[in-house]
Design a protein around this motif. Structure first.
Motif, PDB file in Angstrom:
ATOM      1  N   ASP A 100       0.843  -1.196   0.000  1.00 55.30           N
ATOM      2  CA  ASP A 100       0.000   0.000   0.000  1.00 55.30           C
ATOM      3  C   ASP A 100       0.880   1.248   0.000  1.00 55.30           C
ATOM      4  O   ASP A 100       1.627   1.488   0.950  1.00 55.30           O
ATOM      5  N   PRO A 101       0.830   2.097  -1.047  1.00 56.99           N
ATOM      6  CA  PRO A 101       1.681   3.301  -1.103  1.00 56.99           C
ATOM      7  C   PRO A 101       1.341   4.328  -0.039  1.00 56.99           C
ATOM      8  O   PRO A 101       2.130   5.238   0.236  1.00 56.99           O
ATOM      9  N   GLU A 102       0.183   4.225   0.577  1.00 55.76           N
ATOM     10  CA  GLU A 102      -0.205   5.171   1.627  1.00 55.76           C
ATOM     11  C   GLU A 102       0.456   4.857   2.969  1.00 55.76           C
ATOM     12  O   GLU A 102       0.412   5.665   3.891  1.00 55.76           O
ATOM     13  N   VAL A 103       1.054   3.667   3.066  1.00 57.45           N
ATOM     14  CA  VAL A 103       1.681   3.243   4.328  1.00 57.45           C
ATOM     15  C   VAL A 103       3.165   3.566   4.292  1.00 57.45           C
ATOM     16  O   VAL A 103       3.887   3.146   3.373  1.00 57.45           O
ATOM     17  N   GLY A 104       3.617   4.346   5.283  1.00 59.69           N
ATOM     18  CA  GLY A 104       5.034   4.682   5.398  1.00 59.69           C
ATOM     19  C   GLY A 104       5.569   4.307   6.769  1.00 59.69           C
ATOM     20  O   GLY A 104       4.851   3.732   7.607  1.00 59.69           O
ATOM     21  N   PRO A 105       6.819   4.658   7.032  1.00 63.72           N
ATOM     22  CA  PRO A 105       7.423   4.326   8.338  1.00 63.72           C
ATOM     23  C   PRO A 105       6.633   4.861   9.520  1.00 63.72           C
ATOM     24  O   PRO A 105       6.584   4.228  10.575  1.00 63.72           O
TER      25      PRO A 105
END
Length: 716
Positions: free
Chosen positions: A381-386
């Protein structure tokens, strides 16, 4: 000085005037402070400046408070340009001026006062006369004059060279103000070390005024005044280099609290009350230490090992062993799916953290950041980051376990508690440093929590070394708190330095801002677990920015010659070839050796000798120096004999009679000393012959040795 000096009344009047000027200075300072306190408003900057000004005024008031110490103790008359004319300067503890700002008293540390301490018959340094005052508080009791060359011809009185009136010709003996010096030495001890500002001798003054830079080693046998010289040097450096030393700070490190209590009044009597005086344990915060006599102290083998330089490498390994990659990949639930942390990725993170950060705790935030990023990279999912991964997993048990395995935040106590409580961790940390069997000497029973641990004296330097590797724990937001860092000082004084281990010396070095130190001791009195054979062994662990200097004190002022003769026989057996100081005094009586009768109680014999010594030197400070193990029985015997007494570790030397364990007697002095069971001292302590030498050299007047066992061969 049986005949009254003709200038006694005039000099008393001058001293009275000096005290009046000092009182006027205090009154003026109090008036200024009252005016400052009256104005409480204004901007932040105004309040800050007012507080700084008030601190300066308070400091000045402290400087002007001499207590019972004498303000003026001498005078020099310098030859002027005009024939038969001299220029007088009165020398004292601090500078005092009159209402017209004209100098009345010159501070002993000022350059103009140097000839008072250094002038000799061969090198008069421009003096016609040097005058010593015998004073108690503000009362002048006597005068001793030393005349230089033909300078006495213009001094205004015609008593000539009358020794009875206290007038002598200056010579090159190296001793100045001999009568005044003896009067000072023979004055009864008070339980605390007194200053020698009025009687500093030439070789002592050379050390006191030596340049600040680098490490200065002062080697001095018993009675040479090395401790008090080092303290006067600290006061001199603060005067000469007030800025920046006052801000940088001066640190005095003593061997134990009995010693610190003994020296605590010297610097305040010289107008320097802001110096930190500590034992090494005071420099380590947040842990509790064993008290003297508590169970759980280190074995001799463990204490010796903990002092060795190799322990730094062991601690480095122990920290490195806690910086480790995961053994296997980890998969954690995240949202409706999972995140993965690969073992090879954690190896990369740990490797980079080790390269980037010199101190362990500083790397924790980086490791966390990289772990969350590595996990986030496994989510499609590109919306999920560190940030999202961190918020979801940071507080989870599994998330904490991963981070604490890879890079735990550690305090020194936590690191050593884990290390010393685990055979596996000790063996692992010992690689390339020491044999596993050696390392296991450090093993001890693990406490339930780290807060329950009572650390030993030998642990102090290890905790400090661990802090140097770990650094402070990150505060809020991962930032490191500067206030938790090791404080450094512009000058450090270390007394009884010969007893510090390499690890303890490194601990002191960490606190040196610029490598400026005064270290004092006596190789012949070294009784520590790693006693050095030479000063090179000590200097190897101290700052080396500048070439170190070693200066010896050769004259013993405190100990009568008869006592030194006995002590020197013991010293020759303990440290063959080391030169003993030359005593300038002959005591009224030589040392007495008393053997307890067969079957007689040792404590009763000691009690009887205490009474005998009290009769011989009434009102004197007496010490009973004995092996630590004998103190309880001796205390019981003294009480049974009706002798009021104290114990050095509890009451200092304030009592008229004090029981002093031989383990804490170093550096102390008393009027009369009774040394009990020399053979037990030799057998009970590592380097016991040196410890006996220390015990025999604590008296300024009388020494008695009481024994039931056979005496050591060097004393027979």
């Amino acid at each position: 000085m049986s005949q009254q000096h003709p200038d006694l009344a005039d000099e008393q009047a001058y001293i009275d005037h000096a005290y009046e000027c000092l009182a006027a200075s205090r009154t003026a300072a109090l008036r200024i402070r009252d005016m400052n306190e009256a104005d409480l408003g204004g901007t932040f900057q105004a309040r800050f400046e007012r507080n700084a000004f008030d601190e300066a005024v308070v400091k000045r008031l402290e400087d002007l408070d001499l207590g019972d110490a004498s303000l003026v103790f001498g005078r020099i008359d310098r030859l002027a340009e005009a024939p038969d004319q001299t220029e007088p300067f009165h020398i004292g503890r601090l500078a005092v001026a009159d209402e017209d700002r004209e100098p009345v008293v010159v501070d002993w540390r000022a350059p103009v006062a140097e000839p008072f301490y250094r002038a000799t018959g061969r090198e008069p340094m421009g003096l016609a006369r040097r005058r010593h005052f015998v004073v108690e508080g503000g009362n002048l009791l006597g005068i001793e004059d030393e005349l230089f060359g033909d300078g006495h011809l213009g001094l205004g009185h015609d008593e000539g060279l009358d020794a009875d009136a206290g007038v002598v010709v200056a010579n090159d003996s190296g001793l100045r103000g001999y009568s005044t010096l003896l009067a000072s030495i023979e004055r009864g001890r008070t339980g605390t070390l007194g200053d020698i500002v009025a009687t500093i001798q030439g070789e002592q003054d050379e050390i006191i005024r030596s340049p600040q830079h680098g490490v200065l080693v002062v080697q001095g046998g018993p009675g040479t005044g090395k401790t008090v010289v080092a303290l006067h040097r600290a006061a001199y450096l603060l005067y000469t280099h007030r800025f920046p030393l006052e801000d940088q700070g001066v640190l005095v490190i003593g061997p134990n609290r009995v010693f610190l209590r003994y020296i605590e009044r010297v610097l305040p009597s010289l107008g320097e009350a802001g110096v930190d005086q500590v034992v090494l344990a005071d420099l380590v915060r947040g842990v509790a230490f064993l008290r003297p006599g508590d169970d759980g102290d280190d074995s001799p083998a463990a204490a010796r090992l903990k002092g060795e330089d190799r322990m730094s490498d062991l601690i480095d390994n122990a920290v490195t062993d806690r910086e480790r990659a995961l053994r296997d990949d980890v998969v954690l639930p995240f949202g409706a799916g999972y995140v993965r942390l690969r073992a090879e990725e954690t190896a990369r993170i740990v490797k980079h953290a080790k390269r980037r950060f010199k101190r362990h705790n500083a790397g924790r935030r980086y490791v966390e950041k990289e772990v969350w990023a590595a996990m986030a990279a496994t989510v499609r999912d590109p919306e999920v980051g560190p940030r999202q991964v961190k918020d979801a997993l940071r507080s989870s048990d599994e998330g904490r376990r991963i981070l604490d395995w890879m890079w735990p935040v550690l305090t020194p106590a936590q690191l050593l508690h884990d290390l010393f409580g685990s055979k596996a961790l000790l063996k692992l940390a010992a690689r390339d440093v020491m044999d596993e069997s050696e390392a296991l000497a450090l093993l001890r029973s693990r406490s339930e929590t780290v807060d329950d641990v009572r650390w030993t004296t030998s642990d102090v330097a290890l905790l400090d070394d661990a802090f140097d590797v770990l650094g402070p724990k990150p505060g809020r937001g991962g930032k490191l708190e500067e206030s938790d860092e090791i404080r450094t000082f512009g000058h450090i004084v270390i007394d009884e330095v010969q007893d510090l281990t390499p690890m303890q010396l490194k601990m002191a070095t960490r606190r040196s801002l610029n490598g400026s130190m005064t270290i004092v001791g006596d190789i012949a009195q070294a009784t520590g677990p790693l006693a050095p054979d030479s000063w090179d062994d000590v200097l190897a662990h101290l700052p080396d920015r500048k070439q170190p200097r070693v200066i010896g004190l050769s004259v013993g002022y405190r100990i009568p010659g008869q006592i030194m003769d006995l002590a020197n026989r013991v010293a020759e057996a303990a440290t063959p070839g080391l030169r003993a100081p030359v005593s300038v005094r002959v005591g009224e009586a030589g040392p007495t050796v008393v053997r307890a009768a067969a079957g007689a109680d040792l404590g009763r014999t000691v009690s009887a000798e205490v009474v005998t010594m009290q009769t011989a030197i009434p009102g004197a400070s007496l010490g009973v120096v004995a092996p630590d193990s004998l103190l309880p029985d001796l205390s019981e015997a003294l009480s049974a004999a009706g002798i009021n007494h104290g114990t050095a570790t509890r009451t200092g030397l304030d009592a008229g009679v004090t029981l002093v364990a031989v383990s804490v007697v170093k550096g102390l002095e008393l009027d009369g000393v009774i040394v009990v069971e020399p053979s037990r001292i030799v057998s009970d302590i590592e380097h016991g012959m040196r410890a006996l030498y220390v015990a025999l050299t604590r008296s300024t007047q009388r020494l008695t040795v009481v024994h039931a066992d056979q005496l050591p061969a060097s004393m027979r």
